[in-house]
Design a protein around this motif. Structure first.
Motif, mmCIF file in Angstrom:
data_model
loop_
_atom_site.group_PDB
_atom_site.id
_atom_site.type_symbol
_atom_site.label_atom_id
_atom_site.label_comp_id
_atom_site.label_asym_id
_atom_site.label_seq_id
_atom_site.Cartn_x
_atom_site.Cartn_y
_atom_site.Cartn_z
ATOM 1 N N ALA A 44 -10.509 -0.993 4.609
ATOM 2 C CA ALA A 44 -9.474 -0.016 5.416
ATOM 3 C C ALA A 44 -10.581 1.188 5.530
ATOM 4 O O ALA A 44 -10.161 2.073 6.345
ATOM 5 C CB ALA A 44 -8.430 0.552 4.373
ATOM 6 N N HIS A 45 -11.706 1.480 4.809
ATOM 7 C CA HIS A 45 -12.459 2.537 5.077
ATOM 8 C C HIS A 45 -13.325 2.388 6.312
ATOM 9 O O HIS A 45 -13.569 1.242 6.894
ATOM 10 C CB HIS A 45 -13.554 2.838 3.907
ATOM 11 N N GLN A 46 -13.599 3.399 7.271
ATOM 12 C CA GLN A 46 -14.533 3.345 8.308
ATOM 13 C C GLN A 46 -15.976 3.703 8.348
ATOM 14 O O GLN A 46 -16.853 3.782 9.297
ATOM 15 C CB GLN A 46 -13.851 4.336 9.375
ATOM 16 N N SER A 59 -3.588 1.952 -15.182
ATOM 17 C CA SER A 59 -4.820 0.922 -14.956
ATOM 18 C C SER A 59 -5.041 0.233 -13.786
ATOM 19 O O SER A 59 -5.941 -0.264 -13.368
ATOM 20 C CB SER A 59 -4.683 0.157 -16.262
ATOM 21 N N ASN A 60 -3.850 0.432 -13.104
ATOM 22 C CA ASN A 60 -3.972 -0.464 -11.728
ATOM 23 C C ASN A 60 -4.203 0.523 -10.475
ATOM 24 O O ASN A 60 -4.184 0.192 -9.209
ATOM 25 C CB ASN A 60 -2.975 -1.310 -11.490
ATOM 26 N N LEU A 61 -4.478 1.790 -10.666
ATOM 27 C CA LEU A 61 -4.911 2.855 -9.645
ATOM 28 C C LEU A 61 -6.275 3.307 -9.774
ATOM 29 O O LEU A 61 -6.861 3.697 -10.521
ATOM 30 C CB LEU A 61 -4.103 3.836 -10.088
ATOM 31 N N VAL A 62 -6.880 2.995 -8.486
ATOM 32 C CA VAL A 62 -8.126 3.461 -8.175
ATOM 33 C C VAL A 62 -8.403 4.170 -6.982
ATOM 34 O O VAL A 62 -7.636 3.956 -6.070
ATOM 35 C CB VAL A 62 -9.180 2.262 -8.083
ATOM 36 N N ALA A 63 -9.245 5.259 -7.047
ATOM 37 C CA ALA A 63 -9.532 6.022 -5.870
ATOM 38 C C ALA A 63 -10.968 5.866 -5.054
ATOM 39 O O ALA A 63 -11.893 5.298 -6.144
ATOM 40 C CB ALA A 63 -9.222 7.607 -6.044
ATOM 41 N N THR A 64 -11.101 5.712 -4.076
ATOM 42 C CA THR A 64 -12.313 5.697 -3.278
ATOM 43 C C THR A 64 -12.372 6.557 -2.119
ATOM 44 O O THR A 64 -11.277 7.027 -1.511
ATOM 45 C CB THR A 64 -12.279 4.197 -2.728
ATOM 46 N N GLY A 65 -13.780 6.800 -2.014
ATOM 47 C CA GLY A 65 -14.330 7.878 -1.013
ATOM 48 C C GLY A 65 -15.113 7.253 0.027
ATOM 49 O O GLY A 65 -15.940 6.634 -0.517
ATOM 50 N N THR A 68 -19.526 9.629 6.043
ATOM 51 C CA THR A 68 -19.589 10.543 6.959
ATOM 52 C C THR A 68 -18.662 10.159 8.194
ATOM 53 O O THR A 68 -17.830 11.037 8.550
ATOM 54 C CB THR A 68 -20.885 10.905 7.738
ATOM 55 N N ALA A 69 -18.568 8.831 8.573
ATOM 56 C CA ALA A 69 -17.685 8.296 9.465
ATOM 57 C C ALA A 69 -16.138 8.278 9.297
ATOM 58 O O ALA A 69 -15.381 8.110 10.167
ATOM 59 C CB ALA A 69 -18.106 7.111 10.246
ATOM 60 N N ASP A 70 -15.826 8.311 7.878
ATOM 61 C CA ASP A 70 -14.565 8.122 7.375
ATOM 62 C C ASP A 70 -13.923 9.286 6.894
ATOM 63 O O ASP A 70 -12.697 9.777 7.016
ATOM 64 C CB ASP A 70 -14.671 6.990 6.171
ATOM 65 N N ARG A 71 -14.724 10.152 5.999
ATOM 66 C CA ARG A 71 -14.287 11.190 5.573
ATOM 67 C C ARG A 71 -12.819 11.172 4.644
ATOM 68 O O ARG A 71 -12.338 12.244 4.432
ATOM 69 C CB ARG A 71 -14.119 12.206 6.531
ATOM 70 N N CYS A 72 -12.315 10.158 4.143
ATOM 71 C CA CYS A 72 -11.201 9.875 3.482
ATOM 72 C C CYS A 72 -11.174 9.641 2.041
ATOM 73 O O CYS A 72 -12.191 8.722 1.711
ATOM 74 C CB CYS A 72 -10.160 8.835 4.130
ATOM 75 N N ILE A 73 -10.417 9.824 1.345
ATOM 76 C CA ILE A 73 -10.057 9.431 -0.123
ATOM 77 C C ILE A 73 -8.775 8.664 0.070
ATOM 78 O O ILE A 73 -7.741 9.072 0.723
ATOM 79 C CB ILE A 73 -9.862 10.686 -1.006
ATOM 80 N N LYS A 74 -8.977 7.614 -0.555
ATOM 81 C CA LYS A 74 -7.763 6.406 -0.694
ATOM 82 C C LYS A 74 -7.447 5.932 -1.936
ATOM 83 O O LYS A 74 -8.235 5.816 -2.641
ATOM 84 C CB LYS A 74 -8.369 5.161 0.365
ATOM 85 N N PHE A 75 -5.969 5.966 -2.025
ATOM 86 C CA PHE A 75 -5.708 5.672 -3.364
ATOM 87 C C PHE A 75 -5.051 4.146 -3.278
ATOM 88 O O PHE A 75 -4.355 3.893 -2.363
ATOM 89 C CB PHE A 75 -4.531 6.639 -3.838
ATOM 90 N N TRP A 76 -5.730 3.062 -4.150
ATOM 91 C CA TRP A 76 -5.231 1.712 -4.173
ATOM 92 C C TRP A 76 -4.292 1.335 -5.487
ATOM 93 O O TRP A 76 -4.712 1.650 -6.352
ATOM 94 C CB TRP A 76 -6.574 0.873 -4.204
ATOM 95 N N ASN A 77 -3.477 0.344 -5.316
ATOM 96 C CA ASN A 77 -3.033 -0.647 -6.198
ATOM 97 C C ASN A 77 -3.753 -1.696 -6.209
ATOM 98 O O ASN A 77 -3.905 -2.466 -5.535
ATOM 99 C CB ASN A 77 -1.486 -0.903 -5.870
ATOM 100 N N THR A 78 -4.593 -2.008 -7.496
ATOM 101 C CA THR A 78 -5.412 -2.923 -7.682
ATOM 102 C C THR A 78 -4.796 -4.197 -7.999
ATOM 103 O O THR A 78 -5.376 -5.266 -7.926
ATOM 104 C CB THR A 78 -6.404 -2.885 -8.563
ATOM 105 N N HIS A 79 -3.442 -4.274 -8.335
ATOM 106 C CA HIS A 79 -2.861 -5.564 -8.431
ATOM 107 C C HIS A 79 -2.167 -6.115 -6.985
ATOM 108 O O HIS A 79 -2.372 -7.288 -6.901
ATOM 109 C CB HIS A 79 -1.566 -5.116 -9.468
ATOM 110 N N THR A 80 -1.672 -5.323 -6.214
ATOM 111 C CA THR A 80 -1.445 -5.866 -4.867
ATOM 112 C C THR A 80 -2.360 -5.904 -3.847
ATOM 113 O O THR A 80 -2.238 -6.184 -2.794
ATOM 114 C CB THR A 80 -0.122 -5.133 -4.559
ATOM 115 N N SER A 85 -2.227 5.641 -0.309
ATOM 116 C CA SER A 85 -2.040 7.075 0.309
ATOM 117 C C SER A 85 -3.707 7.341 0.660
ATOM 118 O O SER A 85 -4.595 6.723 0.235
ATOM 119 C CB SER A 85 -1.817 7.991 -0.844
ATOM 120 N N THR A 86 -3.805 8.122 1.858
ATOM 121 C CA THR A 86 -4.980 8.442 2.215
ATOM 122 C C THR A 86 -5.013 9.813 2.627
ATOM 123 O O THR A 86 -4.174 10.446 3.100
ATOM 124 C CB THR A 86 -5.162 7.527 3.661
#
Length: 102
Positions: A44-46, A59-65, A68-80, A85-86
């Protein structure tokens, strides 16, 4: 960790040690189990996924950043594998840190 097509630039074990999250220059987030079997490959990141941080109280929640071309923080359910959220930060995200309290 052969699921990435380019270099890995973010790598973090979950606090419980059951999952590993890897972010790559291929814009992908990969979730692995403790035996290094791929659970999810999420695209999903650009831009490169530079920052990875596990939630300390879910335990099943991770945030990613993204870079430069994306500029987003995304929150993921790692089970599904669902993106929950972005947030567009307006700038690349190089590091993330969760607060210690809910």
């Amino acid at each position: 960790l052969t699921a990435h097509e380019q270099e890995i630039c973010g790598l973090k074990w979950s606090p419980c040690g059951q999952q590993l999250a890897s972010g790559g220059n291929d814009n992908a987030l990969c979730i692995w189990d403790s035996h290094f079997r791929l659970v999810h490959k999420l695209n999903a990141h650009q831009a490169a996924v530079k920052a990875v941080a596990w939630c300390p109280f879910q335990s099943n929640l991770v945030a990613t950043g993204g870079g430069t071309a994306d500029r987003c923080i995304k929150f993921w359910n790692t089970h599904t594998g669902a993106c929950l959220s972005t947030i567009d930060t307006g700038s690349q995200v190089c590091a993330l840190q969760w607060g210690r309290h809910e």
